[in-house]
Design a protein around this motif. Structure first.
Motif, PDB file in Angstrom:
ATOM      1  N   ASP A   1      -2.004  -2.028   0.779  1.00 42.92           N
ATOM      2  CA  ASP A   1      -2.044  -2.263   2.211  1.00 42.92           C
ATOM      3  C   ASP A   1      -3.482  -2.031   2.667  1.00 42.92           C
ATOM      4  O   ASP A   1      -4.305  -1.500   1.919  1.00 42.92           O
ATOM      5  CB  ASP A   1      -1.039  -1.382   2.971  1.00 42.92           C
ATOM      6  CG  ASP A   1      -0.864  -0.011   2.345  1.00 42.92           C
ATOM      7  OD1 ASP A   1      -1.761   0.410   1.588  1.00 42.92           O
ATOM      8  OD2 ASP A   1       0.148   0.651   2.623  1.00 42.92           O
TER       9      ASP A   1
ATOM     10  N   CYS B   1      -3.798   7.577   6.261  1.00 46.35           N
ATOM     11  CA  CYS B   1      -2.628   7.376   5.399  1.00 46.35           C
ATOM     12  C   CYS B   1      -3.081   7.037   3.977  1.00 46.35           C
ATOM     13  O   CYS B   1      -2.253   6.727   3.122  1.00 46.35           O
ATOM     14  CB  CYS B   1      -1.730   6.278   5.963  1.00 46.35           C
ATOM     15  SG  CYS B   1      -0.008   6.417   5.435  1.00 46.35           S
TER      16      CYS B   1
ATOM     17  N   HIS C   1      -4.785   4.447   2.879  1.00 45.25           N
ATOM     18  CA  HIS C   1      -4.781   3.036   2.466  1.00 45.25           C
ATOM     19  C   HIS C   1      -6.140   2.618   1.904  1.00 45.25           C
ATOM     20  O   HIS C   1      -6.226   1.657   1.147  1.00 45.25           O
ATOM     21  CB  HIS C   1      -4.358   2.132   3.624  1.00 45.25           C
ATOM     22  CG  HIS C   1      -2.953   2.381   4.120  1.00 45.25           C
ATOM     23  ND1 HIS C   1      -2.327   1.610   5.048  1.00 45.25           N
ATOM     24  CD2 HIS C   1      -2.041   3.348   3.768  1.00 45.25           C
ATOM     25  CE1 HIS C   1      -1.092   2.074   5.283  1.00 45.25           C
ATOM     26  NE2 HIS C   1      -0.920   3.146   4.523  1.00 45.25           N
TER      27      HIS C   1
ATOM     28  N   GLU D   1       0.892  -2.483   7.543  1.00 46.04           N
ATOM     29  CA  GLU D   1       1.967  -1.651   6.972  1.00 46.04           C
ATOM     30  C   GLU D   1       2.414  -0.603   7.968  1.00 46.04           C
ATOM     31  O   GLU D   1       3.592  -0.280   8.079  1.00 46.04           O
ATOM     32  CB  GLU D   1       1.491  -0.980   5.680  1.00 46.04           C
ATOM     33  CG  GLU D   1       2.593  -0.275   4.905  1.00 46.04           C
ATOM     34  CD  GLU D   1       3.017   1.063   5.483  1.00 46.04           C
ATOM     35  OE1 GLU D   1       4.214   1.381   5.457  1.00 46.04           O
ATOM     36  OE2 GLU D   1       2.146   1.787   6.003  1.00 46.04           O
ATOM     37  N   GLU D   2       1.452  -0.053   8.717  1.00 43.77           N
ATOM     38  CA  GLU D   2       1.772   1.064   9.617  1.00 43.77           C
ATOM     39  C   GLU D   2       2.748   0.677  10.724  1.00 43.77           C
ATOM     40  O   GLU D   2       3.386   1.544  11.300  1.00 43.77           O
ATOM     41  CB  GLU D   2       0.484   1.629  10.243  1.00 43.77           C
ATOM     42  CG  GLU D   2      -0.428   2.335   9.249  1.00 43.77           C
ATOM     43  CD  GLU D   2       0.183   3.617   8.690  1.00 43.77           C
ATOM     44  OE1 GLU D   2       1.247   4.038   9.158  1.00 43.77           O
ATOM     45  OE2 GLU D   2      -0.416   4.186   7.753  1.00 43.77           O
TER      46      GLU D   2
ATOM     47  N   HIS E   1       1.356   4.811  -3.308  1.00 41.27           N
ATOM     48  CA  HIS E   1       0.974   5.433  -2.032  1.00 41.27           C
ATOM     49  C   HIS E   1       0.354   6.787  -2.291  1.00 41.27           C
ATOM     50  O   HIS E   1       0.837   7.548  -3.129  1.00 41.27           O
ATOM     51  CB  HIS E   1       2.168   5.562  -1.083  1.00 41.27           C
ATOM     52  CG  HIS E   1       1.706   5.668   0.342  1.00 41.27           C
ATOM     53  ND1 HIS E   1       1.002   6.758   0.809  1.00 41.27           N
ATOM     54  CD2 HIS E   1       1.784   4.793   1.367  1.00 41.27           C
ATOM     55  CE1 HIS E   1       0.684   6.552   2.073  1.00 41.27           C
ATOM     56  NE2 HIS E   1       1.141   5.372   2.438  1.00 41.27           N
TER      57      HIS E   1
END
Ligand SMILES: [Zn+2]
Ligand SMILES: [Zn+2]
Length: 435
Positions: free
Chosen positions: A97, A130, A132, A165-166, A193
């Motif tokens: 992502d 996050c 990414h 994605e978020e 992830h």
């Protein structure tokens, strides 16, 4: 003579080890690590939020194009698809992502993001909280390794750069744009992830359901407004809403089978403007998490029944029954294909040592990677956890979670383990299609 034989044996085994693919992967990473750390820091400093990943996507597309991938850009928002055909064999999807979050970074890193944007009329920071940026870096590192290792595998590598994605939209955007129709249905799908609790250098795998169905539900509670000093002239929606909030707590505690999991959280109550006015409407904002469709449907049913039941008890008429708004679209639970998990655990053990491959328990967070395995094609997919926590944080127990302004991964170790695990898994899957 014995010495010579030993010397020859050592020479032969050294030559053999040098040809081993996992050793080749390690050497390639060692050669590439400075480049990748630079890329990581640059990406970390330039976050773009969901549906605004224009420059990030352009940068990734450029990186893949220059090492020989066929690139399609702007595929489902700013999505990119990079294809590397390398003879007959399976097709494997590997997704990263690309989006960041609208928040100020407080990590104190010398490469912290200082970018700000206007977000709903307010100036806010942007941050890859996050991880990414780490996903993109390991993805790029793996692409670079797989190009160098082309004599070790046969098949088609499908690299996906996914937007949004978020907000749970990007995978759907890319699939709806015809990802599988245009580029073919992959035999396997892989994603990772960043984990805020697993040490950098380790990876974590869960089997079956590992992340939850994630949905946002609104309940509009109506009433009859009045002066705050004349409550008898009202049917107070603040009271009705409060009773609904309390009753909702019984769904998980009383209606759910004790061996199942679910979450019903009321994250916001909005209603009223002034101390002495009883309003005529209150909105509740819920997040609901579950694994199975049955549990999900049961929760919906109980939310509707409880809302209506409490409203009837409050004396509200039929035209003032609460409105329960359940959007059609939600992020489905992530299901890790058990056979593919077994295969990847073996590959991960080869790559970074069995002691660094750990069990990761299921969580109620959501991830739209799940969608790649939930089309009619039923592609077996695995989303695993990449340990990112620096050693000193592991020791101190200070472990800021994802979306925290203090979260940051340890770049070198995280990149090394991410690239080596995925590269090894890809090699193993390409070389042994039937699992
Ligand atoms: Zn996130
Ligand atoms: Zn994320």
């Amino acid at each position: 003579m014995r010495f010579i034989i030993i010397a020859i044996t050592v020479l032969i085994s050294t030559a053999f080890v040098a040809d081993n693919p996992s050793v080749r992967i390690k050497k390639l990473i060692a050669k590439d690590i400075d480049y990748l750390i630079n890329f990581y820091k640059k990406t970390h400093q330039n976050p773009e939020i969901s549906l605004k990943e224009k420059e990030t996507a352009k940068g990734l597309a450029e990186e893949l194009r220059k090492i020989g991938f066929e690139i399609t850009e702007n595929f489902g928002g700013y999505g990119i698809v990079g294809i590397l055909k390398n003879g007959d064999g399976p097709m494997i999807l590997y997704r990263t992502d690309m989006d960041a979050l609208p928040m100020y970074e407080k990590s104190g890193l010398d490469y912290a993001s200082e970018k700000t944007i206007e977000y709903y009329g307010e100036q806010v920071g942007t941050m890859h909280s996050c991880g990414h940026d780490m996903h993109m870096t390991t993805w790029l590192g793996t692409a670079r390794a797989m190009v160098e290792l082309q004599d070790e595998w046969k098949g088609t590598l499908m690299m996906i750069g996914q937007p949004a994605e978020e907000i749970g939209a990007g995978a759907e955007l890319m699939l709806n744009a015809g990802l599988y129709e245009k580029f073919g249905v992959p035999d396997f799908g892989i994603g990772l992830h960043s984990s805020p609790t697993i040490a950098a250098g380790q990876v974590g795998f869960g089997k079956g359901y590992t992340m939850a169905n994630t949905e946002m539900i609104d309940i509009k509670v109506f009433g009859i407004g009045a002066h705050g000093a004349s409550p008898h002239m009202s049917i107070d929606p603040v009271i009705t809403a409060s009773m609904i909030v309390m009753e909702l707590q019984t769904i998980v505690s009383r209606n759910l089978k004790p061996t199942e999991s679910a979450v019903v959280t009321v994250g916001a109550i909005k209603g009223g403007i002034k101390h002495n006015i009883i309003p005529d409407e209150v909105t509740l904002k819920l997040t609901v998490r579950s694994y199975s469709e049955e549990v999900r449907q049961m929760i919906h049913k109980r939310i509707k029944e409880i809302s209506k039941g409490v409203a009837i008890a409050a004396g509200l008429s039929e035209d003032k029954m609460p409105e329960v708004i359940i959007p059609d679209s939600f992020t489905p639970a992530n299901y890790n294909d058990p056979d593919l998990v077994d295969k990847m655990i073996t590959s991960a053990g080869t790559a970074i040592g069995k002691e660094n491959v750990i069990y990761a328990e299921p969580q109620m967070v959501g991830e739209d990677f799940s969608r790649y395995g939930q089309t009619a094609d039923k592609v077996p997919t695995v989303l695993f956890w990449l340990g990112t926590v620096p050693e000193e944080r592991m020791k101190s127990g200070n472990l800021p979670g994802l979306h925290s302004p203090f979260y940051y991964p340890e770049p070198k170790k995280s990149i090394e383990s991410g690239v080596s695990v995925v590269s090894q898994a890809l090699l193993d899957l390409f070389n042994n299609k039937k699992i």
